[in-house]
Design an enzyme around this catalytic site. Structure first.
Site, PDB file in Angstrom:
ATOM      1  N   HIS A   1       0.523  -1.445  -6.563  1.00 49.83           N
ATOM      2  CA  HIS A   1       1.300  -0.316  -6.032  1.00 49.83           C
ATOM      3  C   HIS A   1       2.639  -0.705  -5.414  1.00 49.83           C
ATOM      4  CE1 HIS A   1      -0.345  -1.659  -2.135  1.00 49.83           C
ATOM      5  NE2 HIS A   1       0.705  -1.052  -1.617  1.00 49.83           N
TER       6      HIS A   1
HETATM    7  C1  UD1 Z   1       3.351   2.719   1.266  1.00 48.02           C
HETATM    8  C2  UD1 Z   1       3.915   1.592   2.117  1.00 48.02           C
HETATM    9  C3  UD1 Z   1       3.329   0.269   1.663  1.00 48.02           C
HETATM   10  C4  UD1 Z   1       1.818   0.310   1.669  1.00 48.02           C
HETATM   11  C5  UD1 Z   1       1.345   1.505   0.849  1.00 48.02           C
HETATM   12  C6  UD1 Z   1      -0.149   1.628   0.967  1.00 48.02           C
HETATM   13  C7  UD1 Z   1       6.229   1.968   2.881  1.00 48.02           C
HETATM   14  C8  UD1 Z   1       7.635   1.568   2.712  1.00 48.02           C
HETATM   15  N1  UD1 Z   1       5.364   1.505   1.943  1.00 48.02           N
HETATM   16  O1  UD1 Z   1       3.766   2.501  -0.071  1.00 48.02           O
HETATM   17  O2  UD1 Z   1       3.743  -0.751   2.561  1.00 48.02           O
HETATM   18  O3  UD1 Z   1       1.334  -0.877   1.093  1.00 48.02           O
HETATM   19  O4  UD1 Z   1       1.937   2.706   1.352  1.00 48.02           O
HETATM   20  O5  UD1 Z   1      -0.707   2.360  -0.065  1.00 48.02           O
HETATM   21  O6  UD1 Z   1       5.894   2.672   3.806  1.00 48.02           O
HETATM   22  N2  UD1 Z   1       2.407   9.511  -3.468  1.00 48.02           N
HETATM   23  C9  UD1 Z   1       1.666  10.588  -3.849  1.00 48.02           C
HETATM   24  N3  UD1 Z   1       0.616  10.955  -3.048  1.00 48.02           N
HETATM   25  C10 UD1 Z   1       0.286  10.298  -1.918  1.00 48.02           C
HETATM   26  C11 UD1 Z   1       1.059   9.202  -1.531  1.00 48.02           C
HETATM   27  C12 UD1 Z   1       2.122   8.816  -2.321  1.00 48.02           C
HETATM   28  O7  UD1 Z   1       1.923  11.217  -4.854  1.00 48.02           O
HETATM   29  O8  UD1 Z   1      -0.704  10.683  -1.253  1.00 48.02           O
HETATM   30  C13 UD1 Z   1       3.546   9.094  -4.342  1.00 48.02           C
HETATM   31  C14 UD1 Z   1       4.815   9.921  -4.053  1.00 48.02           C
HETATM   32  O9  UD1 Z   1       5.529  10.013  -5.240  1.00 48.02           O
HETATM   33  C15 UD1 Z   1       5.571   9.022  -3.111  1.00 48.02           C
HETATM   34  C16 UD1 Z   1       5.250   7.638  -3.701  1.00 48.02           C
HETATM   35  O10 UD1 Z   1       3.882   7.735  -4.087  1.00 48.02           O
HETATM   36  O11 UD1 Z   1       6.938   9.294  -3.102  1.00 48.02           O
HETATM   37  C17 UD1 Z   1       5.434   6.497  -2.748  1.00 48.02           C
HETATM   38  O12 UD1 Z   1       4.750   6.757  -1.523  1.00 48.02           O
HETATM   39  P1  UD1 Z   1       5.222   6.026  -0.177  1.00 48.02           P
HETATM   40  O13 UD1 Z   1       4.302   6.397   0.895  1.00 48.02           O
HETATM   41  O14 UD1 Z   1       6.685   6.212   0.050  1.00 48.02           O
HETATM   42  O15 UD1 Z   1       5.072   4.502  -0.529  1.00 48.02           O
HETATM   43  P2  UD1 Z   1       3.831   3.704  -1.088  1.00 48.02           P
HETATM   44  O16 UD1 Z   1       4.228   3.108  -2.396  1.00 48.02           O
HETATM   45  O17 UD1 Z   1       2.603   4.522  -1.046  1.00 48.02           O
HETATM   46  N1  UDP Z   2      -8.366   1.139  -0.758  1.00 49.38           N
HETATM   47  C1  UDP Z   2      -9.208   2.240  -0.895  1.00 49.38           C
HETATM   48  N2  UDP Z   2      -9.245   2.880  -2.089  1.00 49.38           N
HETATM   49  C2  UDP Z   2      -8.494   2.482  -3.175  1.00 49.38           C
HETATM   50  C3  UDP Z   2      -7.643   1.356  -3.013  1.00 49.38           C
HETATM   51  C4  UDP Z   2      -7.600   0.725  -1.793  1.00 49.38           C
HETATM   52  O1  UDP Z   2      -9.913   2.614   0.051  1.00 49.38           O
HETATM   53  O2  UDP Z   2      -8.565   3.109  -4.235  1.00 49.38           O
HETATM   54  C5  UDP Z   2      -8.334   0.451   0.545  1.00 49.38           C
HETATM   55  C6  UDP Z   2      -8.575  -1.030   0.486  1.00 49.38           C
HETATM   56  O3  UDP Z   2      -9.963  -1.319   0.518  1.00 49.38           O
HETATM   57  C7  UDP Z   2      -7.840  -1.531   1.716  1.00 49.38           C
HETATM   58  C8  UDP Z   2      -6.680  -0.576   1.831  1.00 49.38           C
HETATM   59  O4  UDP Z   2      -7.021   0.568   1.050  1.00 49.38           O
HETATM   60  O5  UDP Z   2      -8.637  -1.412   2.865  1.00 49.38           O
HETATM   61  C9  UDP Z   2      -5.448  -1.219   1.285  1.00 49.38           C
HETATM   62  O6  UDP Z   2      -4.466  -0.269   1.167  1.00 49.38           O
HETATM   63  P1  UDP Z   2      -3.251  -0.389   0.142  1.00 49.38           P
HETATM   64  O7  UDP Z   2      -3.586  -1.334  -0.954  1.00 49.38           O
HETATM   65  O8  UDP Z   2      -2.885   0.985  -0.231  1.00 49.38           O
HETATM   66  O9  UDP Z   2      -2.086  -0.954   1.077  1.00 49.38           O
HETATM   67  P2  UDP Z   2      -1.660  -2.378   1.650  1.00 49.38           P
HETATM   68  O10 UDP Z   2      -2.844  -3.015   2.275  1.00 49.38           O
HETATM   69  O11 UDP Z   2      -1.095  -3.172   0.512  1.00 49.38           O
HETATM   70  O12 UDP Z   2      -0.584  -2.056   2.610  1.00 49.38           O
END
Ligand code: UD1
Ligand code: UDP
Length: 365
Positions: free
Chosen positions: A206
């Site tokens: 991601h």
């Molecule tokens: C964010 C965090 C990242 C973390 C990740 C965990 C920042 C800069 N990044 O990344 O550090 O590892 O969360 O998962 O804060 N979207 C949806 N539905 C959702 C959430 C996201 O459709 O419920 C899509 C949207 O298009 C959104 C894009 O994902 O614009 C990115 O979401 P965003 O929260 O900005 O960043 P992540 O890639 O999720």
């Molecule tokens: N996770 C979850 N469901 C999923 C993928 C990840 O519950 O489908 C959990 C995972 O076990 C971990 C956390 O989400 O505890 C990690 O989050 P993510 O990978 O989104 O973010 P990061 O840790 O890289 O910031």
């Protein structure tokens, strides 16, 4: 004492669940939770509140889906409004997301002390949005809860005063201990997907650096598809990745893998525990692989969790050689260390103690 906790993204719900439980057990402490709305799909947010029995947030700001600037700016304004109303003694922020930075900045500008859970992590790659969020948050925090000795050293090297830094261990280990057994009891995911324990590889992707570049995303999906010819690869697809795959016309690759929608934490823990190998660019998943003793390849050229690589449980895939992923995942993993650098599973209680000055743990625990 009143503590406002700011959360908003999936990993923060998981970290907050154990810390919130510890905070609420502290005498005289009232916690108020703000959910920024950064993650908003049911399977990225609601499911965690239901399944992990986290108290409903006191405030839901509904801010997500925008650019970094839009999200951070709108969160800053909305969090400030809540802080002016709640007048907390502390603001607690987690990790390195846009919600973390917005919460820390809103508090610091109002002269409210900030406490940062998971302080001191560094990738030393300033192109990552998370690295910017971490560095800035650490430098405006009054209490820094470091998960590892490496994190402590990173903070000291940046000139942060030692009396603000506390090595507490990793709250994700607390969560792994608490929910590991519950997952075994409650999750039906292996049966539902027809998976055999230790008969599949679990993958997640991601990170912006991996998903925003079509070539890089294609290389990753192609490499996973190649591995899938030998061992099934299960990929719960993050919404960001799903969008990019569609935008870049790469949907065909998903057909070569066992793709599923994001799952709840208990199902994820079950998938992790029973995986033969894990391939991920997630910080949390890298560590969970280690907690459950599953060898892991990180789909990045660096990791903040450097101990995992040093101990032999994690290998970095530099992505320069697409064919190398197969070897990294499947080759011999016998030379791994038994050292454990993430604490003893009571990081959350230590955080509660440090915030309140009340001692619950016996000396030396
Ligand atoms: C964010 C965090 C990242 C973390 C990740 C965990 C920042 C800069 N990044 O990344 O550090 O590892 O969360 O998962 O804060 N979207 C949806 N539905 C959702 C959430 C996201 O459709 O419920 C899509 C949207 O298009 C959104 C894009 O994902 O614009 C990115 O979401 P965003 O929260 O900005 O960043 P992540 O890639 O999720
Ligand atoms: N996770 C979850 N469901 C999923 C993928 C990840 O519950 O489908 C959990 C995972 O076990 C971990 C956390 O989400 O505890 C990690 O989050 P993510 O990978 O989104 O973010 P990061 O840790 O890289 O910031």
């Amino acid at each position: 004492m009143r503590v406002v906790s700011v959360i908003g993204a999936r990993p923060q719900f998981i970290k907050a669940v154990v810390v919130s439980r510890a905070l609420r057990a502290m005498p005289g402490l009232r916690e108020v939770v703000i959910h920024t709305g950064q993650h908003y799909d049911d399977n990225m947010s609601r499911i965690f509140f239901e399944e992990l029995e986290i108290p409903e947030p006191d405030y839901h700001l509904g801010i997500g889906g925008g650019t970094h600037g839009q999200n951070t700016g709108r969160m800053l304004e909305a969090i400030e409004r809540v802080l002016l109303e709640e007048k907390p003694d502390w603001v607690l922020v987690y990790g390195d997301t846009d919600s973390t930075l917005a919460g820390a900045l809103a508090a610091a500008k109002l002269h409210i002390p900030v406490a940062h859970v998971e302080a001191g992590l560094r990738s030393f790659n300033r192109r990552m949005p998370e690295e910017i969020n971490r560095v800035l948050t650490d430098h405006i925090s009054d209490l820094l809860f470091a998960p590892t000795e490496t994190a402590v050293q990173n903070l000291l090297r940046e000139g942060i005063s030692p009396d603000r830094i506390h090595l507490v261990g990793d709250v994700m280990y607390d969560a792994a201990l608490y929910y590991g057994e519950k997952a075994e009891k409650h999750s039906q995911i292996l049966k539902r997907l027809g998976l055999v324990p230790k008969g599949y590889i679990l993958a997640t992707v991601h990170r912006a650096e991996n998903t925003d570049d079509p070539n890089r995303l294609r290389v990753i999906l192609e490499a996973l598809a190649e591995v899938h010819r030998e061992v099934p690869v299960v990929l719960p697809v993050h919404p960001r990745t799903r969008k990019r795959v569609e935008e870049f016309g790469l949907s065909g690759f998903l057909g070569y893998l066992l793709t599923i929608d994001p799952v709840g934490y208990l199902d994820m823990v079950m998938l992790e525990k029973n995986a033969w190998r894990i391939a991920t660019d997630s910080g949390g998943v890298q560590k969970e692989a280690f907690f459950y003793k599953v060898p892991c390849v990180t789909l990045r050229k660096e990791t903040e969790w450097v101990e995992l690589v040093e101990l032999g449980w994690n290998r970095l895939w530099l992505l320069e050689d697409p064919g190398a992923l197969r070897g990294l995942l499947l080759d011999n993993w016998s030379r791994v260390s038994t050292d454990f650098p993430y604490g003893t599973g009571n990081a959350s209680v230590k955080i509660g103690e440090l915030l309140t000055g009340v001692r619950l743990l016996s000396k030396g625990a």
